[in-house]
Write a protein that holds these residues in place. Structure first.
Motif, PDB file in Angstrom:
ATOM      1  N   LEU A   1      -3.349   7.209   1.121  1.00  0.00           N
ATOM      2  CA  LEU A   1      -2.788   7.226  -0.235  1.00  0.00           C
ATOM      3  C   LEU A   1      -3.771   7.892  -1.187  1.00  0.00           C
ATOM      4  CD1 LEU A   1      -1.235   3.645  -0.491  1.00  0.00           C
ATOM      5  CD2 LEU A   1      -0.177   5.765   0.317  1.00  0.00           C
ATOM      6  N   VAL A   2      -3.281   8.849  -1.949  1.00  0.00           N
ATOM      7  CA  VAL A   2      -4.089   9.614  -2.896  1.00  0.00           C
ATOM      8  C   VAL A   2      -3.279   9.721  -4.181  1.00  0.00           C
ATOM      9  CG1 VAL A   2      -5.237  11.813  -3.349  1.00  0.00           C
ATOM     10  CG2 VAL A   2      -5.209  10.892  -1.038  1.00  0.00           C
ATOM     11  N   GLY A   3      -3.982   9.784  -5.319  1.00  0.00           N
ATOM     12  CA  GLY A   3      -3.324   9.946  -6.604  1.00  0.00           C
ATOM     13  C   GLY A   3      -3.258   8.639  -7.361  1.00  0.00           C
TER      14      GLY A   3
ATOM     15  N   VAL B   1      -4.139   3.565   4.491  1.00  0.00           N
ATOM     16  CA  VAL B   1      -5.530   3.615   4.057  1.00  0.00           C
ATOM     17  C   VAL B   1      -5.555   4.068   2.604  1.00  0.00           C
ATOM     18  CG1 VAL B   1      -7.816   4.597   4.463  1.00  0.00           C
ATOM     19  CG2 VAL B   1      -6.273   4.196   6.390  1.00  0.00           C
ATOM     20  N   ALA B   2      -6.284   3.353   1.763  1.00  0.00           N
ATOM     21  CA  ALA B   2      -6.391   3.703   0.344  1.00  0.00           C
ATOM     22  C   ALA B   2      -7.755   3.275  -0.161  1.00  0.00           C
ATOM     23  CB  ALA B   2      -5.281   3.048  -0.478  1.00  0.00           C
ATOM     24  N   GLY B   3      -8.315   4.058  -1.060  1.00  0.00           N
ATOM     25  CA  GLY B   3      -9.585   3.719  -1.673  1.00  0.00           C
ATOM     26  C   GLY B   3      -9.407   2.751  -2.816  1.00  0.00           C
ATOM     27  N   PRO B   4     -10.507   2.236  -3.344  1.00  0.00           N
ATOM     28  CA  PRO B   4     -10.400   1.301  -4.470  1.00  0.00           C
ATOM     29  C   PRO B   4      -9.789   1.949  -5.705  1.00  0.00           C
ATOM     30  CG  PRO B   4     -12.686   1.953  -4.094  1.00  0.00           C
ATOM     31  CD  PRO B   4     -11.901   2.483  -2.945  1.00  0.00           C
TER      32      PRO B   4
ATOM     33  N   THR C   1     -10.141   9.637  -5.090  1.00  0.00           N
ATOM     34  CA  THR C   1     -10.391   9.895  -3.668  1.00  0.00           C
ATOM     35  C   THR C   1     -10.705  11.360  -3.401  1.00  0.00           C
ATOM     36  OG1 THR C   1      -8.974   8.048  -3.017  1.00  0.00           O
ATOM     37  CG2 THR C   1      -9.378   9.749  -1.374  1.00  0.00           C
ATOM     38  N   VAL C   2      -9.918  12.259  -3.952  1.00  0.00           N
ATOM     39  CA  VAL C   2     -10.141  13.692  -3.700  1.00  0.00           C
ATOM     40  C   VAL C   2     -11.472  14.138  -4.280  1.00  0.00           C
ATOM     41  CG1 VAL C   2      -9.258  16.012  -4.147  1.00  0.00           C
ATOM     42  CG2 VAL C   2      -7.674  14.173  -3.572  1.00  0.00           C
TER      43      VAL C   2
END
Length: 587
Positions: A298-300, A321-324, A329-330
């Motif tokens: 997941l991005v954005g 999978v996703a960042g905090p 992320t990008v």
């Protein structure tokens, strides 16, 4: 470890991350403040002002139609993009000891032309050493660092931004790379979620009390714009909290509205399910099945809504999978790439040499024990900048290309001078059959020698002289006189002047040219070719056709019958008239 700086400029938000720490990052509006007399800068994230701001350039890179600011000045979109990147670099790296290695990302769907246009704009903006990478590449680098080395599989990069959705399929492991062309859809995005929340809030406040306002009033329009921005803030707040409240301030109405996460999820559920259909379409278009998906990244900023991960996992049956902070992320992945570049490369030339295979350089050195002459460089086009103003990225490409060309030349991979040797491959035998008289210029030594040889070989009438019947041979002496030689005895004919002795050749070095003796060349024999006899074609036989004879009545027969009929008619009429007259007269 050297610091890397990653930058991502979207249609609404621009972010920059220093190194791999999301804390050392900044987020700004993708709107440049071009106030006269001040350095360009990006507006604050929730700045409501519009004066001296120009936006919309992130989606217009490569567009020949320029953008116009409030003062009437026109700007190319790529130049505004590069100016925004320079402002982020200046802001983030202000407190660092050394200049970081900058990596700027761009949408994966961009063509090579669009990326090249942006690279030229970055050079003009003073960011010559910036590296451009697709956003999906930066995302996969973040995944490798945060989740460890990836095995062979298929990952879906689900990038849900403010105005659009980008779905990219990526292979992981030994066959890492992009699969298919991906999908870009403007039907889904955070702006739609903000609009849905605003409508829900207006419906809520209008049901609790009655109020009227003029939608065309400038004050009302400004209040609605402010309310829209507050709905966006509430959406982001509900991504991390379970409830929030926002202020509704309209002409004749001032109140507070409380929102909970469940209400937001019901407003965006249908849209998110539609976006999952886009993912399925992208997988099907690539010739794969949904069961081939191993993970979803997941991005954005809009993908931070918890319902996004929940629906992805339940509908696609794949881990998510996703960042905090998915909006970073990008940029964080690009910062990691910047650190990799700074650590692995001591200089641009070293990076170019590292791109050439070691075995190719070894074979080139073995194949070229002696130094070759330096080839003449090709003329430089006027549009190419000089080496002094060439960026590090361009220098690396030039060095790498030069090394590869030298390696190919040493190993025989390139043919040098083919234009000089391609026309000289005719055997010597075929050349010797050429008649000298065809190329000799009248009045030259070659022409005189050719005439003497021809006269000695043929008679006066052009026929070949043989035996005792041959005519005396005429020999042109060196002084220009002609002596008749009897072919039988080899002595001059009686009464003819004796041949004058040939002058001695001029010694070398006095400027006189020595004329070589040209041996006589035998004329080629032309075979007597008899064309085969071709028989004349015979005329086709016309069959004898018997014409049938007409056996019917002739014109004479018809005339006779007609005459007899008319005669009978006339006779009958006459007899009838005679009978009538006799009856009347009594005879």
């Amino acid at each position: 470890m050297s610091a890397g700086l990653g930058i991502r400029i979207g249609s609404v938000t621009a972010v920059a991350a220093l190194d791999s720490d999301p804390v050392t990052s900044v987020a700004r509006r993708s709107a440049l403040d071009l106030r006269p007399g001040e350095a360009p800068r990006l507006a604050e994230l929730w700045d409501r002002s519009t004066r001296n701001l120009i936006s919309g350039f992130a989606d217009r890179v490569g567009d020949p139609v320029e953008l116009i600011d409030d003062d009437g000045r026109s700007h190319r979109a790529e130049d505004l993009y590069a100016t925004a990147a320079r402002a982020l670099v200046a802001e983030v790296s202000a407190g660092t000891d050394a200049a970081p290695t900058v990596v700027v990302t761009h949408p994966t769907r961009w063509t090579a032309y669009t990326a090249e246009v942006l690279g030229d704009a970055l050079d003009r903006a003073g960011l010559a050493d910036v590296t451009l990478v697709p956003e999906s590449v930066a995302t996969m680098r973040w995944l490798e660092v945060t989740r460890g080395p990836q095995s062979d599989g298929l990952a879906v990069v689900y990038d849900l931004g403010a105005t659009a959705l980008d779905v990219t399929l990526m292979r992981t492991g030994s066959e890492a790379g992009t699969v298919g062309t991906g999908v870009h859809s403007q039907e889904f995005g955070g702006a739609q979620f903000d609009h849905a929340i605003m409508q829900y809030v207006l419906d809520t406040v209008s049901g609790s009390r009655s109020f009227e306002f003029d939608p065309f009033d400038p004050d009302t329009v400004g209040a609605l714009v402010e309310l829209r921005a507050r709905c966006g803030e509430a959406k982001e707040q509900l991504s991390y909290d379970t409830s929030t409240s926002l202020t509704v301030d309209l002409p004749g109405l001032h109140t507070e509205v409380r929102l909970v996460r469940s209400e937001l999820e019901e407003l965006v559920r249908a849209s998110l399910l539609g976006s999952i259909g886009v993912v399925r379409d992208a997988v099907t278009a690539a010739g794969l099945d949904v069961t081939d998906i191993d993970q979803v990244v997941l991005v954005g900023g809009s993908s931070a809504i918890p319902l996004v991960a929940e629906l992805m996992s339940s509908e696609l049956r794949a881990p998510v999978v996703a960042g905090p902070r998915p909006e970073l992320t990008v940029a964080v992945g690009a910062a990691i790439l910047g650190s990799d570049i700074a650590d692995a490369t001591a200089s641009d030339n070293a990076a170019a040499l590292a791109a050439v295979p070691t075995m190719a350089l070894a074979s080139a050195a073995a194949a070229a024990p002696m130094p070759r002459p330096t080839p003449r460089p090709a003329p430089t086009p006027t549009a190419v900048e000089s080496d002094a103003g060439m960026s590090g990225r361009k220098k690396a490409g030039v060095v790498a290309g030069s090394v590869l060309v030298l390696a190919l030349l040493a190993g025989g991979g390139l043919s040098v001078g083919t234009a000089l040797t391609s026309d000289n491959t005719t055997p010597a035998e075929s050349t010797s059959q050429t008649s000298i008289s065809d190329t000799a210029t009248p009045g030259t030594t070659a022409a005189v020698a050719d005439a003497a040889t021809t006269t000695a070989a043929t008679g006066e009438n052009g026929a070949a002289a043989t035996g005792s019947e041959s005519a005396p041979t005429s020999v042109v002496n060196a002084d220009g006189t002609v002596t008749q030689i009897d072919p039988a005895t080899g002595a001059p004919v009686a009464g003819a002047p004796a041949p004058a002795p040939a002058p001695a050749p001029a010694p070398a070095g006095n400027g006189a040219a020595t004329v070589p003796t040209i041996p006589p060349v035998a004329a080629p024999t032309v075979p007597n070719y008899q064309p085969p006899a071709v028989p004349a074609p015979q005329a086709p036989q016309i069959p004898n056709v018997q014409v049938p004879t007409y056996q019917g009545p002739t014109l004479g027969d018809v005339g006779q019958d007609v005459g007899q009929g008319l005669g009978g008619v006339v006779g009958g009429v006459g007899d009838g008239l005679g009978g009538v007259v006799g009856g009347l007269t009594g005879r």
